[in-house]
Design a protein around this motif. Structure first.
Motif, PDB file in Angstrom:
ATOM      1  N   THR A 170      55.952 -49.519 105.711  1.00  0.00           N
ATOM      2  CA  THR A 170      55.754 -48.114 105.348  1.00  0.00           C
ATOM      3  C   THR A 170      54.268 -47.787 105.199  1.00  0.00           C
ATOM      4  N   HIS A 171      53.498 -48.759 104.720  1.00  0.00           N
ATOM      5  CA  HIS A 171      52.055 -48.540 104.577  1.00  0.00           C
ATOM      6  C   HIS A 171      51.440 -48.265 105.947  1.00  0.00           C
ATOM      7  N   ALA A 172      51.804 -49.110 106.918  1.00  0.00           N
ATOM      8  CA  ALA A 172      51.266 -48.920 108.269  1.00  0.00           C
ATOM      9  C   ALA A 172      51.775 -47.617 108.875  1.00  0.00           C
ATOM     10  N   LEU A 173      53.035 -47.310 108.593  1.00  0.00           N
ATOM     11  CA  LEU A 173      53.623 -46.069 109.120  1.00  0.00           C
ATOM     12  C   LEU A 173      52.886 -44.849 108.568  1.00  0.00           C
ATOM     13  N   ASP A 174      52.528 -44.902 107.295  1.00  0.00           N
ATOM     14  CA  ASP A 174      51.798 -43.791 106.687  1.00  0.00           C
ATOM     15  C   ASP A 174      50.442 -43.589 107.353  1.00  0.00           C
ATOM     16  N   LEU A 175      49.859 -44.702 107.844  1.00  0.00           N
ATOM     17  CA  LEU A 175      48.579 -44.583 108.530  1.00  0.00           C
ATOM     18  C   LEU A 175      48.794 -44.553 110.048  1.00  0.00           C
ATOM     19  N   ALA A 176      50.006 -44.160 110.471  1.00  0.00           N
ATOM     20  CA  ALA A 176      50.324 -43.878 111.869  1.00  0.00           C
ATOM     21  C   ALA A 176      50.360 -45.104 112.764  1.00  0.00           C
ATOM     22  N   ALA A 177      50.573 -46.303 112.188  1.00  0.00           N
ATOM     23  CA  ALA A 177      50.781 -47.490 113.019  1.00  0.00           C
ATOM     24  C   ALA A 177      52.283 -47.759 113.066  1.00  0.00           C
ATOM     25  N   MET A 178      52.934 -47.130 114.023  1.00  0.00           N
ATOM     26  CA  MET A 178      54.394 -47.099 114.038  1.00  0.00           C
ATOM     27  C   MET A 178      55.021 -48.465 114.296  1.00  0.00           C
ATOM     28  N   SER A 179      54.416 -49.244 115.211  1.00  0.00           N
ATOM     29  CA  SER A 179      55.103 -50.463 115.662  1.00  0.00           C
ATOM     30  C   SER A 179      55.243 -51.485 114.540  1.00  0.00           C
ATOM     31  N   VAL A 180      54.268 -51.535 113.618  1.00  0.00           N
ATOM     32  CA  VAL A 180      54.349 -52.503 112.520  1.00  0.00           C
ATOM     33  C   VAL A 180      55.625 -52.273 111.721  1.00  0.00           C
ATOM     34  N   PHE A 181      55.976 -51.021 111.544  1.00  0.00           N
ATOM     35  CA  PHE A 181      57.186 -50.688 110.790  1.00  0.00           C
ATOM     36  C   PHE A 181      58.416 -51.320 111.452  1.00  0.00           C
TER      37      PHE A 181
END
Lengths: 171, 422
Positions: B145-156
């Motif tokens: 979710t942290h990565a998703l919040d910073l727009a790094a979708m694939s990590v999610f």
């Protein structure tokens, strides 16, 4: 590193009125409420004690006991790897206690929660408002005499107790 | 006597109504500049639940903000007072729903401390194994979710893929994927299934290379570094004063992990390192948590090696006053039948007194304060919820930062709103 016996001696020499006890193996001090900021500040600032970390602060309602409320504070010293408990008794007639939020900013939310749940007023707190319950909530839900959302049915064997302890049961 | 008024004048924690008061008296200054009050949430996706932030903005900069919590308040502490000790275990799962085992653990450990109840060694080792898997589970959701919040979708997607494996393990063990309720006073609810240990071993072998995969995506990623390096710095003194715990505290350079400093459940016998940062920014919090996942794998492997030697040992205490007898015993032992009946109708009675127990949950120090009046229902149970206390640091950390950084800051503190509101 100081040991438990040394700390007990230091505290009783500095604050003779503080009662020393034991809480499930942890050292525990019963402190008068007027002394609370002084004791907590002293525990925090003495270089060899340095109880700098406030773990938690909460209220307990001992309904039927006098004084009725108790505020419980746990402090940890990283330096000594030790945790102590402070118990502060608060009477129902005057449920006020000096704030710790200026000494330990982490107490801010926890004092608001204790106020919200028990109606204990922390004098000097920078923003003592409800935190978990809605702003317009009446009463303090963690008090033992706060109704649980249903009314206990009054029978002859328990009506005296209900009317004595829950005045709103008749409303 | 010296009074220590305003020991930390730099730390201000306003309330939502104090921010609202700014809106009422909001006149433009001599340059024609005017602050703006923004209500962020409670349905904003980056607030990780129902958190509302009352933010005062000057252009894009946060002047001050106040977290408004309580939307998920369900009165768990009040409800526990009306149930027996064992019945309340299911309520503890529902606080921090990403780390249910840690919540179970702190609750039963506090009661065990109060009752001076011993736990068999195999149960302790299993607890350690489960707590570490829980830590990985929780950190995976945080990372995604942290990565998703910073727009790094694939990590999610990658993080959720591995988390699914853990949820399958939980389901195999307890029948529930999230609300496990597996711990009991004196041990665990039932024994592990036969293929549990091989499955966990498979998972650990599969999982460890994946941590490198996450790091490949983020650790040296320029965009990630620009958003996190030097953002949201908390120095060690402020972190302690604000009561931060867990990775949030360690990222600021304070080496304090309850597994090392006040060990429980036999953690002192395991070999592992505690990752400590030094800058106290978002990047260090990220590095600490990712490193913690690797350390958790290390601990879990040691626990598995021990469990292989402990086959057949009890998973719960044989103190029949606390733990129910095995079902088979009830058919031939009158005494067991009585114990079973008493435990499930009345419950057990801890001695009068109180106890505070704290463990290192994925989010920090979770504590449980139990007061017993000698009856089968607790008189009072209070949880020191790490999310609640860590969230309190947000006004201090976010002050003067950009609005866009606020999203990153919330994620880096890693709050779970179920635990904040209880």
């Amino acid at each position: 590193m100081i040991d438990r016996a040394t700390l007990e001696q230091r505290v009783s020499a500095q604050f003779p009125t503080v009662r020393i006890g034991d809480e499930a193996g942890d050292l525990c001090f019963t402190v008068e409420r007027e002394l609370l900021p002084a004791v907590a500040g002293w525990l925090r600032d003495e270089p060899d004690l340095s109880f700098t970390f406030l773990n938690q602060l909460c209220g307990v309602d001992y309904l039927g006991r006098e004084p009725r409320f108790e505020v419980v504070v746990h402090l940890t010293s990283f330096q000594n790897k030790m945790r102590v408990t402070l118990h502060i008794e608060v009477p129902e007639a005057d449920p006020t206690i000096p704030t710790l939020a200026l000494l330990f900013p982490t107490a801010n939310f926890q004092e608001r929660e204790t106020y919200d749940m028990f109606g204990i007023i922390f004098t000097g707190h920078p923003g003592l408002e409800r935190i978990l319950m809605p702003e317009d909530w009446l009463g303090h839900p963690q008090r033992k005499d706060h109704p649980l959302g249903y009314e206990e049915v009054a029978f002859t064997h328990n009506e005296d107790w209900i009317y004595a302890n829950k005045p709103f049961a008749k409303e | 006597m010296v009074m220590h008024a305003h020991a930390y004048p730099n730390i201000e924690i306003p309330t939502p109504s104090q921010i609202a008061a700014v809106a009422l008296d909001n006149e433009p200054d001599e340059n024609g500049e005017q602050s703006m009050i923004l209500s962020m949430g409670p349905q904003h996706p980056s607030t990780h639940g129902v958190l509302r932030l009352a933010v005062e903005l000057n252009g894009e900069n946060v002047v001050q903000l106040a977290p408004d919590v309580g939307f998920l308040h369900t009165g768990i502490e009040k409800t526990i007072e009306t149930k027996t000790y064992t019945k309340s275990i299911v309520l503890t799962d529902r606080m921090d729903y990403l780390a249910p085992m840690s919540n179970n653990m702190v609750y039963v450990a506090a009661i065990e401390k109060l009752m001076k109840q011993d736990v068999p060694e195999r149960a302790q080792t299993l607890r350690v194994l489960l707590l570490e898997i829980t830590r990985i589970n929780s950190h995976l959701v945080w990372l995604g979710t942290h990565a998703l919040d910073l727009a790094a979708m694939s990590v999610f997607f990658y993080a959720m893929r591995e988390r699914e494996y853990i949820l399958d393990i939980f389901e195999m063990l307890t029948g529930a994927r999230m609300m496990t309720s597996y711990f009991r006073v004196g041990g665990l609810a039932w024994d592990i299934p036969a293929d549990f240990i091989p499955t966990v071993e498979d998972f650990l072998t599969h999982f460890l290379p994946k941590v490198d995969e996450y790091e490949d995506l983020l650790t040296n990623n320029l965009l990630w570094k620009q958003r996190t390096l030097g953002v949201g710095v908390v120095n060690a003194a402020d972190a302690i004063a604000l009561g931060l715990s867990g990775a949030n505290l360690r990222a600021s350079g304070v080496d304090w992990d309850l597994r090392k400093t006040m060990p429980y459940s036999g953690y002192e016998t395991y070999q592992f390192d505690v990752p400590v940062g030094h800058n106290g920014d978002i990047y260090d919090r990220y590095r600490c948590r990712v490193q913690e996942m690797r350390e958790s794998v290390k601990i879990a492997r040691q626990a598995i090696e021990r469990l292989k030697q402990m086959h057949g040992q009890p998973y719960i205490t044989d103190n029949r006053k606390v733990a129910p007898p095995p079902k088979s015993e009830i058919t031939y032992s009158m005494e067991s039948l009585i114990h079973h009946f008493k435990l499930w109708t009345e419950g057990f009675r801890p001695p009068r007194g109180s106890a505070y127990m704290a463990i290192e949950s994925p989010r920090g120090e979770i504590g449980c304060y139990v007061v017993s009046d000698g009856t089968p229902q607790p008189w009072r149970v209070h949880f020191r919820a790490p999310s609640f206390i860590n969230l309190q640091a947000l006004p201090h950390i976010a002050k003067g930062k950009l609005m866009a950084d606020l999203v990153a800051l919330i994620a880096s503190i890693d709050p779970v709103l179920g635990e904040v509101d209880r």
